[in-house]
Design an enzyme around this catalytic site. Structure first.
Site, PDB file in Angstrom:
ATOM      1  N   LEU A 619     -82.122  67.841  56.593  1.00 22.37           N
ATOM      2  CA  LEU A 619     -82.028  67.636  58.039  1.00 22.37           C
ATOM      3  C   LEU A 619     -82.438  66.229  58.411  1.00 22.37           C
ATOM      4  O   LEU A 619     -81.975  65.679  59.400  1.00 22.37           O
ATOM      5  CB  LEU A 619     -82.949  68.619  58.777  1.00 22.37           C
ATOM      6  CG  LEU A 619     -82.589  70.090  58.717  1.00 22.37           C
ATOM      7  CD1 LEU A 619     -83.680  70.922  59.368  1.00 22.37           C
ATOM      8  CD2 LEU A 619     -81.265  70.348  59.407  1.00 22.37           C
ATOM      9  N   GLY A 620     -83.321  65.680  57.628  1.00 28.95           N
ATOM     10  CA  GLY A 620     -83.791  64.348  57.951  1.00 28.95           C
ATOM     11  C   GLY A 620     -84.779  63.886  56.916  1.00 28.95           C
ATOM     12  O   GLY A 620     -85.133  64.616  55.986  1.00 28.95           O
ATOM     13  N   GLY A 622     -88.346  61.447  56.628  1.00 36.59           N
ATOM     14  CA  GLY A 622     -89.370  60.728  57.377  1.00 36.59           C
ATOM     15  C   GLY A 622     -90.328  60.027  56.451  1.00 36.59           C
ATOM     16  O   GLY A 622     -90.065  59.888  55.255  1.00 36.59           O
ATOM     17  N   GLY A 623     -91.410  59.598  57.027  1.00 37.06           N
ATOM     18  CA  GLY A 623     -92.377  58.835  56.265  1.00 37.06           C
ATOM     19  C   GLY A 623     -93.085  59.661  55.218  1.00 37.06           C
ATOM     20  O   GLY A 623     -93.572  59.132  54.226  1.00 37.06           O
ATOM     21  N   PHE A 624     -93.143  60.956  55.451  1.00 32.85           N
ATOM     22  CA  PHE A 624     -93.932  61.792  54.544  1.00 32.85           C
ATOM     23  C   PHE A 624     -93.084  62.614  53.605  1.00 32.85           C
ATOM     24  O   PHE A 624     -93.570  63.131  52.620  1.00 32.85           O
ATOM     25  CB  PHE A 624     -94.831  62.719  55.352  1.00 32.85           C
ATOM     26  CG  PHE A 624     -95.731  61.995  56.299  1.00 32.85           C
ATOM     27  CD1 PHE A 624     -95.411  61.902  57.634  1.00 32.85           C
ATOM     28  CD2 PHE A 624     -96.879  61.375  55.840  1.00 32.85           C
ATOM     29  CE1 PHE A 624     -96.228  61.212  58.507  1.00 32.85           C
ATOM     30  CE2 PHE A 624     -97.709  60.694  56.704  1.00 32.85           C
ATOM     31  CZ  PHE A 624     -97.377  60.605  58.048  1.00 32.85           C
ATOM     32  N   GLY A 625     -91.838  62.763  53.942  1.00 34.90           N
ATOM     33  CA  GLY A 625     -91.019  63.586  53.063  1.00 34.90           C
ATOM     34  C   GLY A 625     -89.680  63.898  53.685  1.00 34.90           C
ATOM     35  O   GLY A 625     -89.352  63.427  54.781  1.00 34.90           O
ATOM     36  N   VAL A 627     -86.893  66.622  55.145  1.00 33.04           N
ATOM     37  CA  VAL A 627     -86.898  67.881  55.876  1.00 33.04           C
ATOM     38  C   VAL A 627     -85.612  68.623  55.555  1.00 33.04           C
ATOM     39  O   VAL A 627     -84.524  68.041  55.579  1.00 33.04           O
ATOM     40  CB  VAL A 627     -87.001  67.629  57.396  1.00 33.04           C
ATOM     41  CG1 VAL A 627     -87.120  68.942  58.133  1.00 33.04           C
ATOM     42  CG2 VAL A 627     -88.184  66.741  57.690  1.00 33.04           C
ATOM     43  N   LYS A 641     -90.495  70.762  55.311  1.00 35.18           N
ATOM     44  CA  LYS A 641     -90.745  69.358  55.017  1.00 35.18           C
ATOM     45  C   LYS A 641     -91.409  69.253  53.661  1.00 35.18           C
ATOM     46  O   LYS A 641     -92.564  69.643  53.487  1.00 35.18           O
ATOM     47  CB  LYS A 641     -91.632  68.755  56.100  1.00 35.18           C
ATOM     48  CG  LYS A 641     -91.910  67.288  55.886  1.00 35.18           C
ATOM     49  CD  LYS A 641     -92.398  66.647  57.162  1.00 35.18           C
ATOM     50  CE  LYS A 641     -91.744  65.291  57.353  1.00 35.18           C
ATOM     51  NZ  LYS A 641     -92.006  64.708  58.650  1.00 35.18           N
ATOM     52  N   ASP A 738     -98.500  58.237  64.991  1.00 30.74           N
ATOM     53  CA  ASP A 738     -97.113  57.844  64.760  1.00 30.74           C
ATOM     54  C   ASP A 738     -96.203  58.436  65.834  1.00 30.74           C
ATOM     55  O   ASP A 738     -95.188  59.048  65.536  1.00 30.74           O
ATOM     56  CB  ASP A 738     -96.662  58.266  63.351  1.00 30.74           C
ATOM     57  CG  ASP A 738     -95.462  57.463  62.870  1.00 30.74           C
ATOM     58  OD1 ASP A 738     -95.113  56.455  63.529  1.00 30.74           O
ATOM     59  OD2 ASP A 738     -94.858  57.843  61.848  1.00 30.74           O
TER      60      ASP A 738
END
Ligand SMILES: *[C@@H]1O[C@H](CO)[C@@H](O)[C@H](O)[C@H]1NC(C)=O
Ligand SMILES: *[C@@H]1O[C@H](CO)[C@@H](O)[C@H](O)[C@H]1NC(C)=O
Ligand SMILES: *[C@@H]1O[C@H](CO)[C@@H](O)[C@H](O)[C@H]1NC(C)=O
Ligand SMILES: *[C@@H]1O[C@H](CO)[C@@H](O)[C@H](O)[C@H]1NC(C)=O
Ligand SMILES: *[C@@H]1O[C@H](CO)[C@@H](O)[C@H](O)[C@H]1NC(C)=O
Length: 951
Positions: A619-620, A622-625, A627, A641, A738
């Site tokens: 799905l997307g 990000g900075g952490f992982g 999704v 995530k 963030d």
């Protein structure tokens, strides 16, 4: 003996194996019996598979009562008669019919009321008889419990194959399972269970069973002389092995006794006959070929040679012999059988593995008489080490299955093998103990009746979901005694009564997430309790502790998060301190009803894989992982995530952090449903937000639906409320660190929720979307300049970032304007405002469909939020209040219909809304109110603050 006679013996031996498979020529008639799914007085269970329910009978020859099988199969399978061409009078009634199992990978008979730890002989018989008219001989696997017994290979339509096991049954039940291996539909004609004393068959232990290869009686003259019950009290089936060419028969009419502590108890009628070589100087020879099958290419064999002297020998006569296997003695000493007493020579450890087993019984030099033998049993070893599900769990599951008539694939052992584990449950497998059931999801399964007490036997269950059924009655308090239970979902039933004390206590100490919404008859607090039917003193004793607990629980929750849910916008201006005082005592009900929202589910990596179909849909990122799209068992859509693996966060910290996160709930925060820490895989599971990120909606090239100004204001307010909750509702305050448009997600109703809160604390990450390495967290364009200098994040850092978001909402531009050399959006807005043209900064896609006053005010708020000095920025609580005024402006505007966005009369009582009548055309020049000046003033100041840096 000549080599040709050896061959003949071999041929006979193999024929004997065949004979084993066409046995039982017994004619049966007799009275009709009631179906009994239980052992009879002798402990026997004798099932004629495939006869109609309630039509048992007594077999004339054995005098055993046969019962129909419908009580043993949970209704699986279908009955058939064998084809008429095979239904000859000589075929025992038992083989006239059978049950076949065309559906499901595994089909089982459950034999109950057994004695755990006792030895049992279990025998299944199969006669195909072309029952299905297909003339296709099936091959399938046979299991005793979870242990593979044999592959049933039906090699002829008119033969009855017999498979027998002697095993220690660990539980008070045993299952006999037919497993479809894709080579034909499994079927069964008959099934027997016979208890054996534990001293019998010492080769059978808890870890090793015996699978019958052959049980032969030497000496009968006719192939029809089969011995079983009642001659053999254990109802073993002894088949004749006849070879008149080589063997002479010795027999007696006297009884052959058991020796003391006989470990085989071969029946007298078997022992009364023996064979001896026809040629008195020859030796006795017979052999068998290893019966190889795919799962056991060359089995390890065990043999029990049964001997009894049947001739009263003169004093000078000696009958003494040795037994050899493939030329080597199986027993070191020579052996003399005892007159009219049974004895046996047997091995405990299986023979070496050969393809051909040639037995020769040779007389010793001193022997004056040829060797004899009365009977032999040959078994192969089956390991019974593949342990099934914990017996309490398994029994409980079988009771649950029976009570709620669960069909599904709920057949056989619940957890083993894991390829056939039951749907809707999760098992934990460990090398040191039997598998346990850790989660059970019977949501939306049409369950009726009360909550079975068997659920309370699932001592290892962590997650129990009985939601959306028609369960009635009260909630058993014993559920609180389940030590591992963390989630109990009873939502959407017809349960009545009140929440038992024990469960409330578990909620209170935070160890249980109880969900019980949508149970209209359930009393969830003192006030709404409908206890009219049972008005007695007991009620008081029950209700009072509940009310007390509710208050205690409320306080416990407040301890962590001051507010769980905002009653409505009006109360937003109430400070958290006030609210704490005001809400705690009187708002207990509300706190209570929000308790079941405390979710705390831990997933395994395997569950994540299943939920996301192996992380199929991203799905997307990000900075952490990354999704991923996923679904829970109840089809709730979730976002999983999966954290990047470069986290330096310790496991303990992650778990602690994740547990905290699962407890934070607010309507403007994306709910965390659970988390996973499995090996070094860490993941968080969130509610799914179908409308994606705010960024997707307002980006210049967005293909999402366009957000009008009013919607943007609502989104701003909702996001601000989410942040305010993190700052004020949580103790200590949770700084997001963030805040940005990609961390604001929208649900189907375009309501905004903040995502990724708490992660900066949970993860020390180091990723290119973030500007700094060790401690600095944030995204370029959003980072508070003061934080940049001090490296010390505060709640005001979030306020700064939120100001940027607000500017993005107004302008539709990004935080950094790529086409303008990464100019900050603040700088860009200020430049345009200094030139006095507000419409220049408003997102052109809004086409003037906005109240300019509220736009002004929004810009004002944004610029206040982004002041250089954090002390001068408003708090999120202030921002929420300001944005509400902003929305009021917009609403009032709408009330005036066509006048919207052109004329506006202020409410003079409201200090914050004192924008005066305001004309769009004049907007750039005429600023009349003090507040407007304030705005101007701020802009100027901000411009100056930022100016030198930017220009
Ligand atoms: C089998 O045969 C019996 C009598 O011969 C009959 O009553 C029964 O209905 C038959 N069963 C099936 C499944 O055809
Ligand atoms: C079943 O028996 C037949 C004949 O003995 C043999 O050819 C076949 O391979 C066997 N099938 C299995 C699966 O053991
Ligand atoms: C036993 O007798 C058989 C056949 O007479 C012979 O081949 C074999 O060598 C003998 N075995 C021993 C150990 O004497
Ligand atoms: C035969 O019998 C004699 C005397 O009874 C004994 O000494 C000898 O050991 C026996 N031989 C065998 C092979 O058993
Ligand atoms: C409960 O039972 C009612 C009536 O028997 C039925 O209409 C309803 O669909 C059932 N609900 C569930 C969730 O099974």
């Amino acid at each position: 003996m000549t080599s040709s006679s050896l061959e003949r013996s071999t041929a006979r031996a193999m024929a004997a194996r065949l004979w084993l498979r066409i046995l039982c020529i017994a004619v049966a008639t007799g009275g009709v019996l009631q179906a009994r799914a239980q052992p009879d007085l002798k402990g026997f269970i004798s099932i004629d598979c495939g006869i109609e329910a309630k039509t048992g009978y007594v077999d004339d020859m054995t005098t055993l009562s046969y019962v129909p099988d419908d009580g043993f199969t949970d209704g699986a399978g279908t009955n058939h008669n064998i084809s008429v061409e095979y239904m000859t009078p000589s075929i025992s009634k038992r083989y006239h019919n059978l049950r076949s199992f065309p559906d499901g990978a595994r089909s089982c008979y459950t034999l109950r009321s057994l004695v755990p730890g006792l030895k049992y002989l279990i025998r299944a018989v199969f006669m195909y008889g072309n029952y299905d008219g297909l003339n296709k001989l099936p091959v399938f696997d046979l299991y005793i419990g979870v242990d593979f017994l044999t592959t049933v290979n039906i090699t002829r339509p008119d033969g009855a194959a017999l498979e027998e096991a002697i095993v220690v049954v660990p539980d008070d039940f045993v299952q006999v399972c037919l497993v479809n291996t894709g080579a034909g539909t499994p079927f069964i004609s008959g099934l027997d269970l016979r208890p054996l004393k534990s001293t019998l068959y010492p080769q059978v232990t808890e870890t090793q069973g015996l699978s019958l290869f052959g049980r032969w009686n030497f000496g009968p003259t006719s192939n029809t002389e089969i011995i079983r019950y009642p001659e053999d009290p254990h109802d073993r089936v002894w088949l004749p092995w006849i070879n008149p060419t080589d063997w002479a028969v010795i027999s007696t009419t006297l009884t052959v006794q058991h020796i003391e502590n006989d470990i085989f108890e071969a029946p007298s009628s078997v022992m009364r006959t023996a064979i001896t070589p026809r040629n008195a100087s020859a030796n006795l020879q017979f052999s068998w070929e290893a019966y190889t099958q795919p799962k056991d290419p060359v089995p390890g064999y065990i043999a029990n040679f049964h001997f009894a002297e049947l001739q009263l020998l003169p004093s000078n006569a000696v009958r003494e012999f040795r037994i050899n296997l493939n030329g080597r003695p199986v027993y070191n000493e020579s052996y003399k059988p005892t007159y009219l007493y049974t004895d046996a020579i047997f091995n405990r450890k299986p023979f070496l593995r050969y393809l051909m087993y040639n037995i020769s019984i040779n007389a010793t030099a001193n022997s004056t008489l040829p060797p004899i033998i009365n009977a032999v049993e040959v078994f192969s070893i089956i390991p019974t080490t593949s342990v099934g599900t914990d017996s309490h769990d398994a029994s409980a599951m079988m009771e649950i299955k029976a009570k709620y008539e669960m069909k599904k694939n709920w057949v056989g052992d619940p957890c083993v093998p894991n390829t056939l584990a039951w749907d809707r449950l999760t098992c934990s497998y460990s090398s040191s103990s039997r598998p346990r059931i850790t989660s059970l999801n019977m949501s939306s399964s049409g369950l009726t009746g009360d909550i079975s007490s068997s659920f309370t036997s699932l001592k290892a269950v962590q997650y129990l979901n009985l939601s959306n059924n028609n369960l009635t009655g009260s909630i058993p308090d014993a559920l609180s005694q389940l030590p591992s239970l963390t989630v109990l979902d009873l939502t959407g039933n017809q349960l009545s009564g009140s929440i038992p004390y024990g469960l409330l206590k578990r909620i209170q100490d935070g160890s249980l997430d109880l969900r019980y919404g949508n149970n209209p008859n359930l009393c969830t607090n003192g006030n709404s309790c409908q206890l009219a039917e049972r008005k007695n003193k007991l009620v008081i004793y029950i209700v009072v502790p509940i009310v007390l607990v509710v208050v205690i629980v409320s306080i416990a929750v407040i301890f962590f998060c001051l507010r769980t849910r905002r009653p409505g916008p009006v109360s937003n201006s109430i400070g958290p301190q006030n609210e704490k005082k005001a809400n705690a005592p009187k708002n207990g009900d509300q706190m209570h009803s929000s308790l079941p929202r405390l979710e705390n589910r831990r997933f395994t990596y395997q569950e994540l894989e299943m939920m996301t179909n192996n992380f199929q849909q991203e799905l997307g990122r990000g900075g952490f992982g990354c999704v991923y799209d996923g679904f829970l068992e109840d089809h709730t859509r979730v976002a999983v995530k999966l954290m990047f693996k470069n986290s330096q966060q310790g496991d303990k910290e992650f778990l602690a952090e994740a547990q905290i996160l699962t407890r934070i709930h607010h309507k403007n925060l994306v709910s965390m449903i659970g988390y996973s820490k499995d090996g070094d895989n860490m993941a968080l599971v969130y509610e799914y937000m179908p409308e994606g990120t705010l960024h997707e909606h307002i980006a210049e090239n967005s293909n999402r639906r366009f957000l009008p100004w009013r919607q943007r204001l609502l989104i701003a307010l909702e996001s601000a409320q989410g942040l305010e909750y993190l700052h004020k509702g949580c103790n200590p305050p949770l700084i997001h660190r963030d805040v940005k448009t990609t961390n604001i997600l929208l649900n189907a109703m375009l309501e905004a929720k903040i995502a990724d809160f708490g992660l900066s604390k949970a993860f020390n990450q180091n990723n290119d979307t973030h500007v700094s390495t060790n401690t600095l967290v944030g995204t370029p364009g959003y980072v508070d300049p003061e934080y940049l200098m001090t490296m010390q994040p505060t709640t005001k850092s979030d306020v700064y970032s939120f100001g940027i978001v607000l500017l993005e909402l107004v302008t539709g531009k990004s935080a950094l304007l790529k086409d303008l050399d990464n100019t900050s959006i603040i700088q860009w807005v200020e430049q345009h405002l200094v030139r006095g043209n507000i419409e220049d900064v408003v997102d052109a896609r809004m086409h003037g469909d906005h109240d300019i006053n509220s736009v002004w005010k929004a810009i004002d708020i944004a610029l206040k939020c982004t002041m250089q000095e954090s002390a001068r920025r408003p708090t999120m609580t202030d921002v929420v209040a300001l944005l509400q005024e902003c929305i009021e402006l917009e609403n009032k505007c709408s009330k005036y219909g066509n006048m919207t966005s052109h004329f506006y009369t202020t409410n003079s009582e409201n200090h914050h809304s004192s924008y005066n009548m305001y004309n769009v055309d004049q907007s750039t020049n005429v600023i009349q109110s003090d507040d407007a000046f304030e705005v101007r003033h701020d802009i100027a100041r901000v411009s100056m603050d930022i100016g030198p840096v930017a220009r």
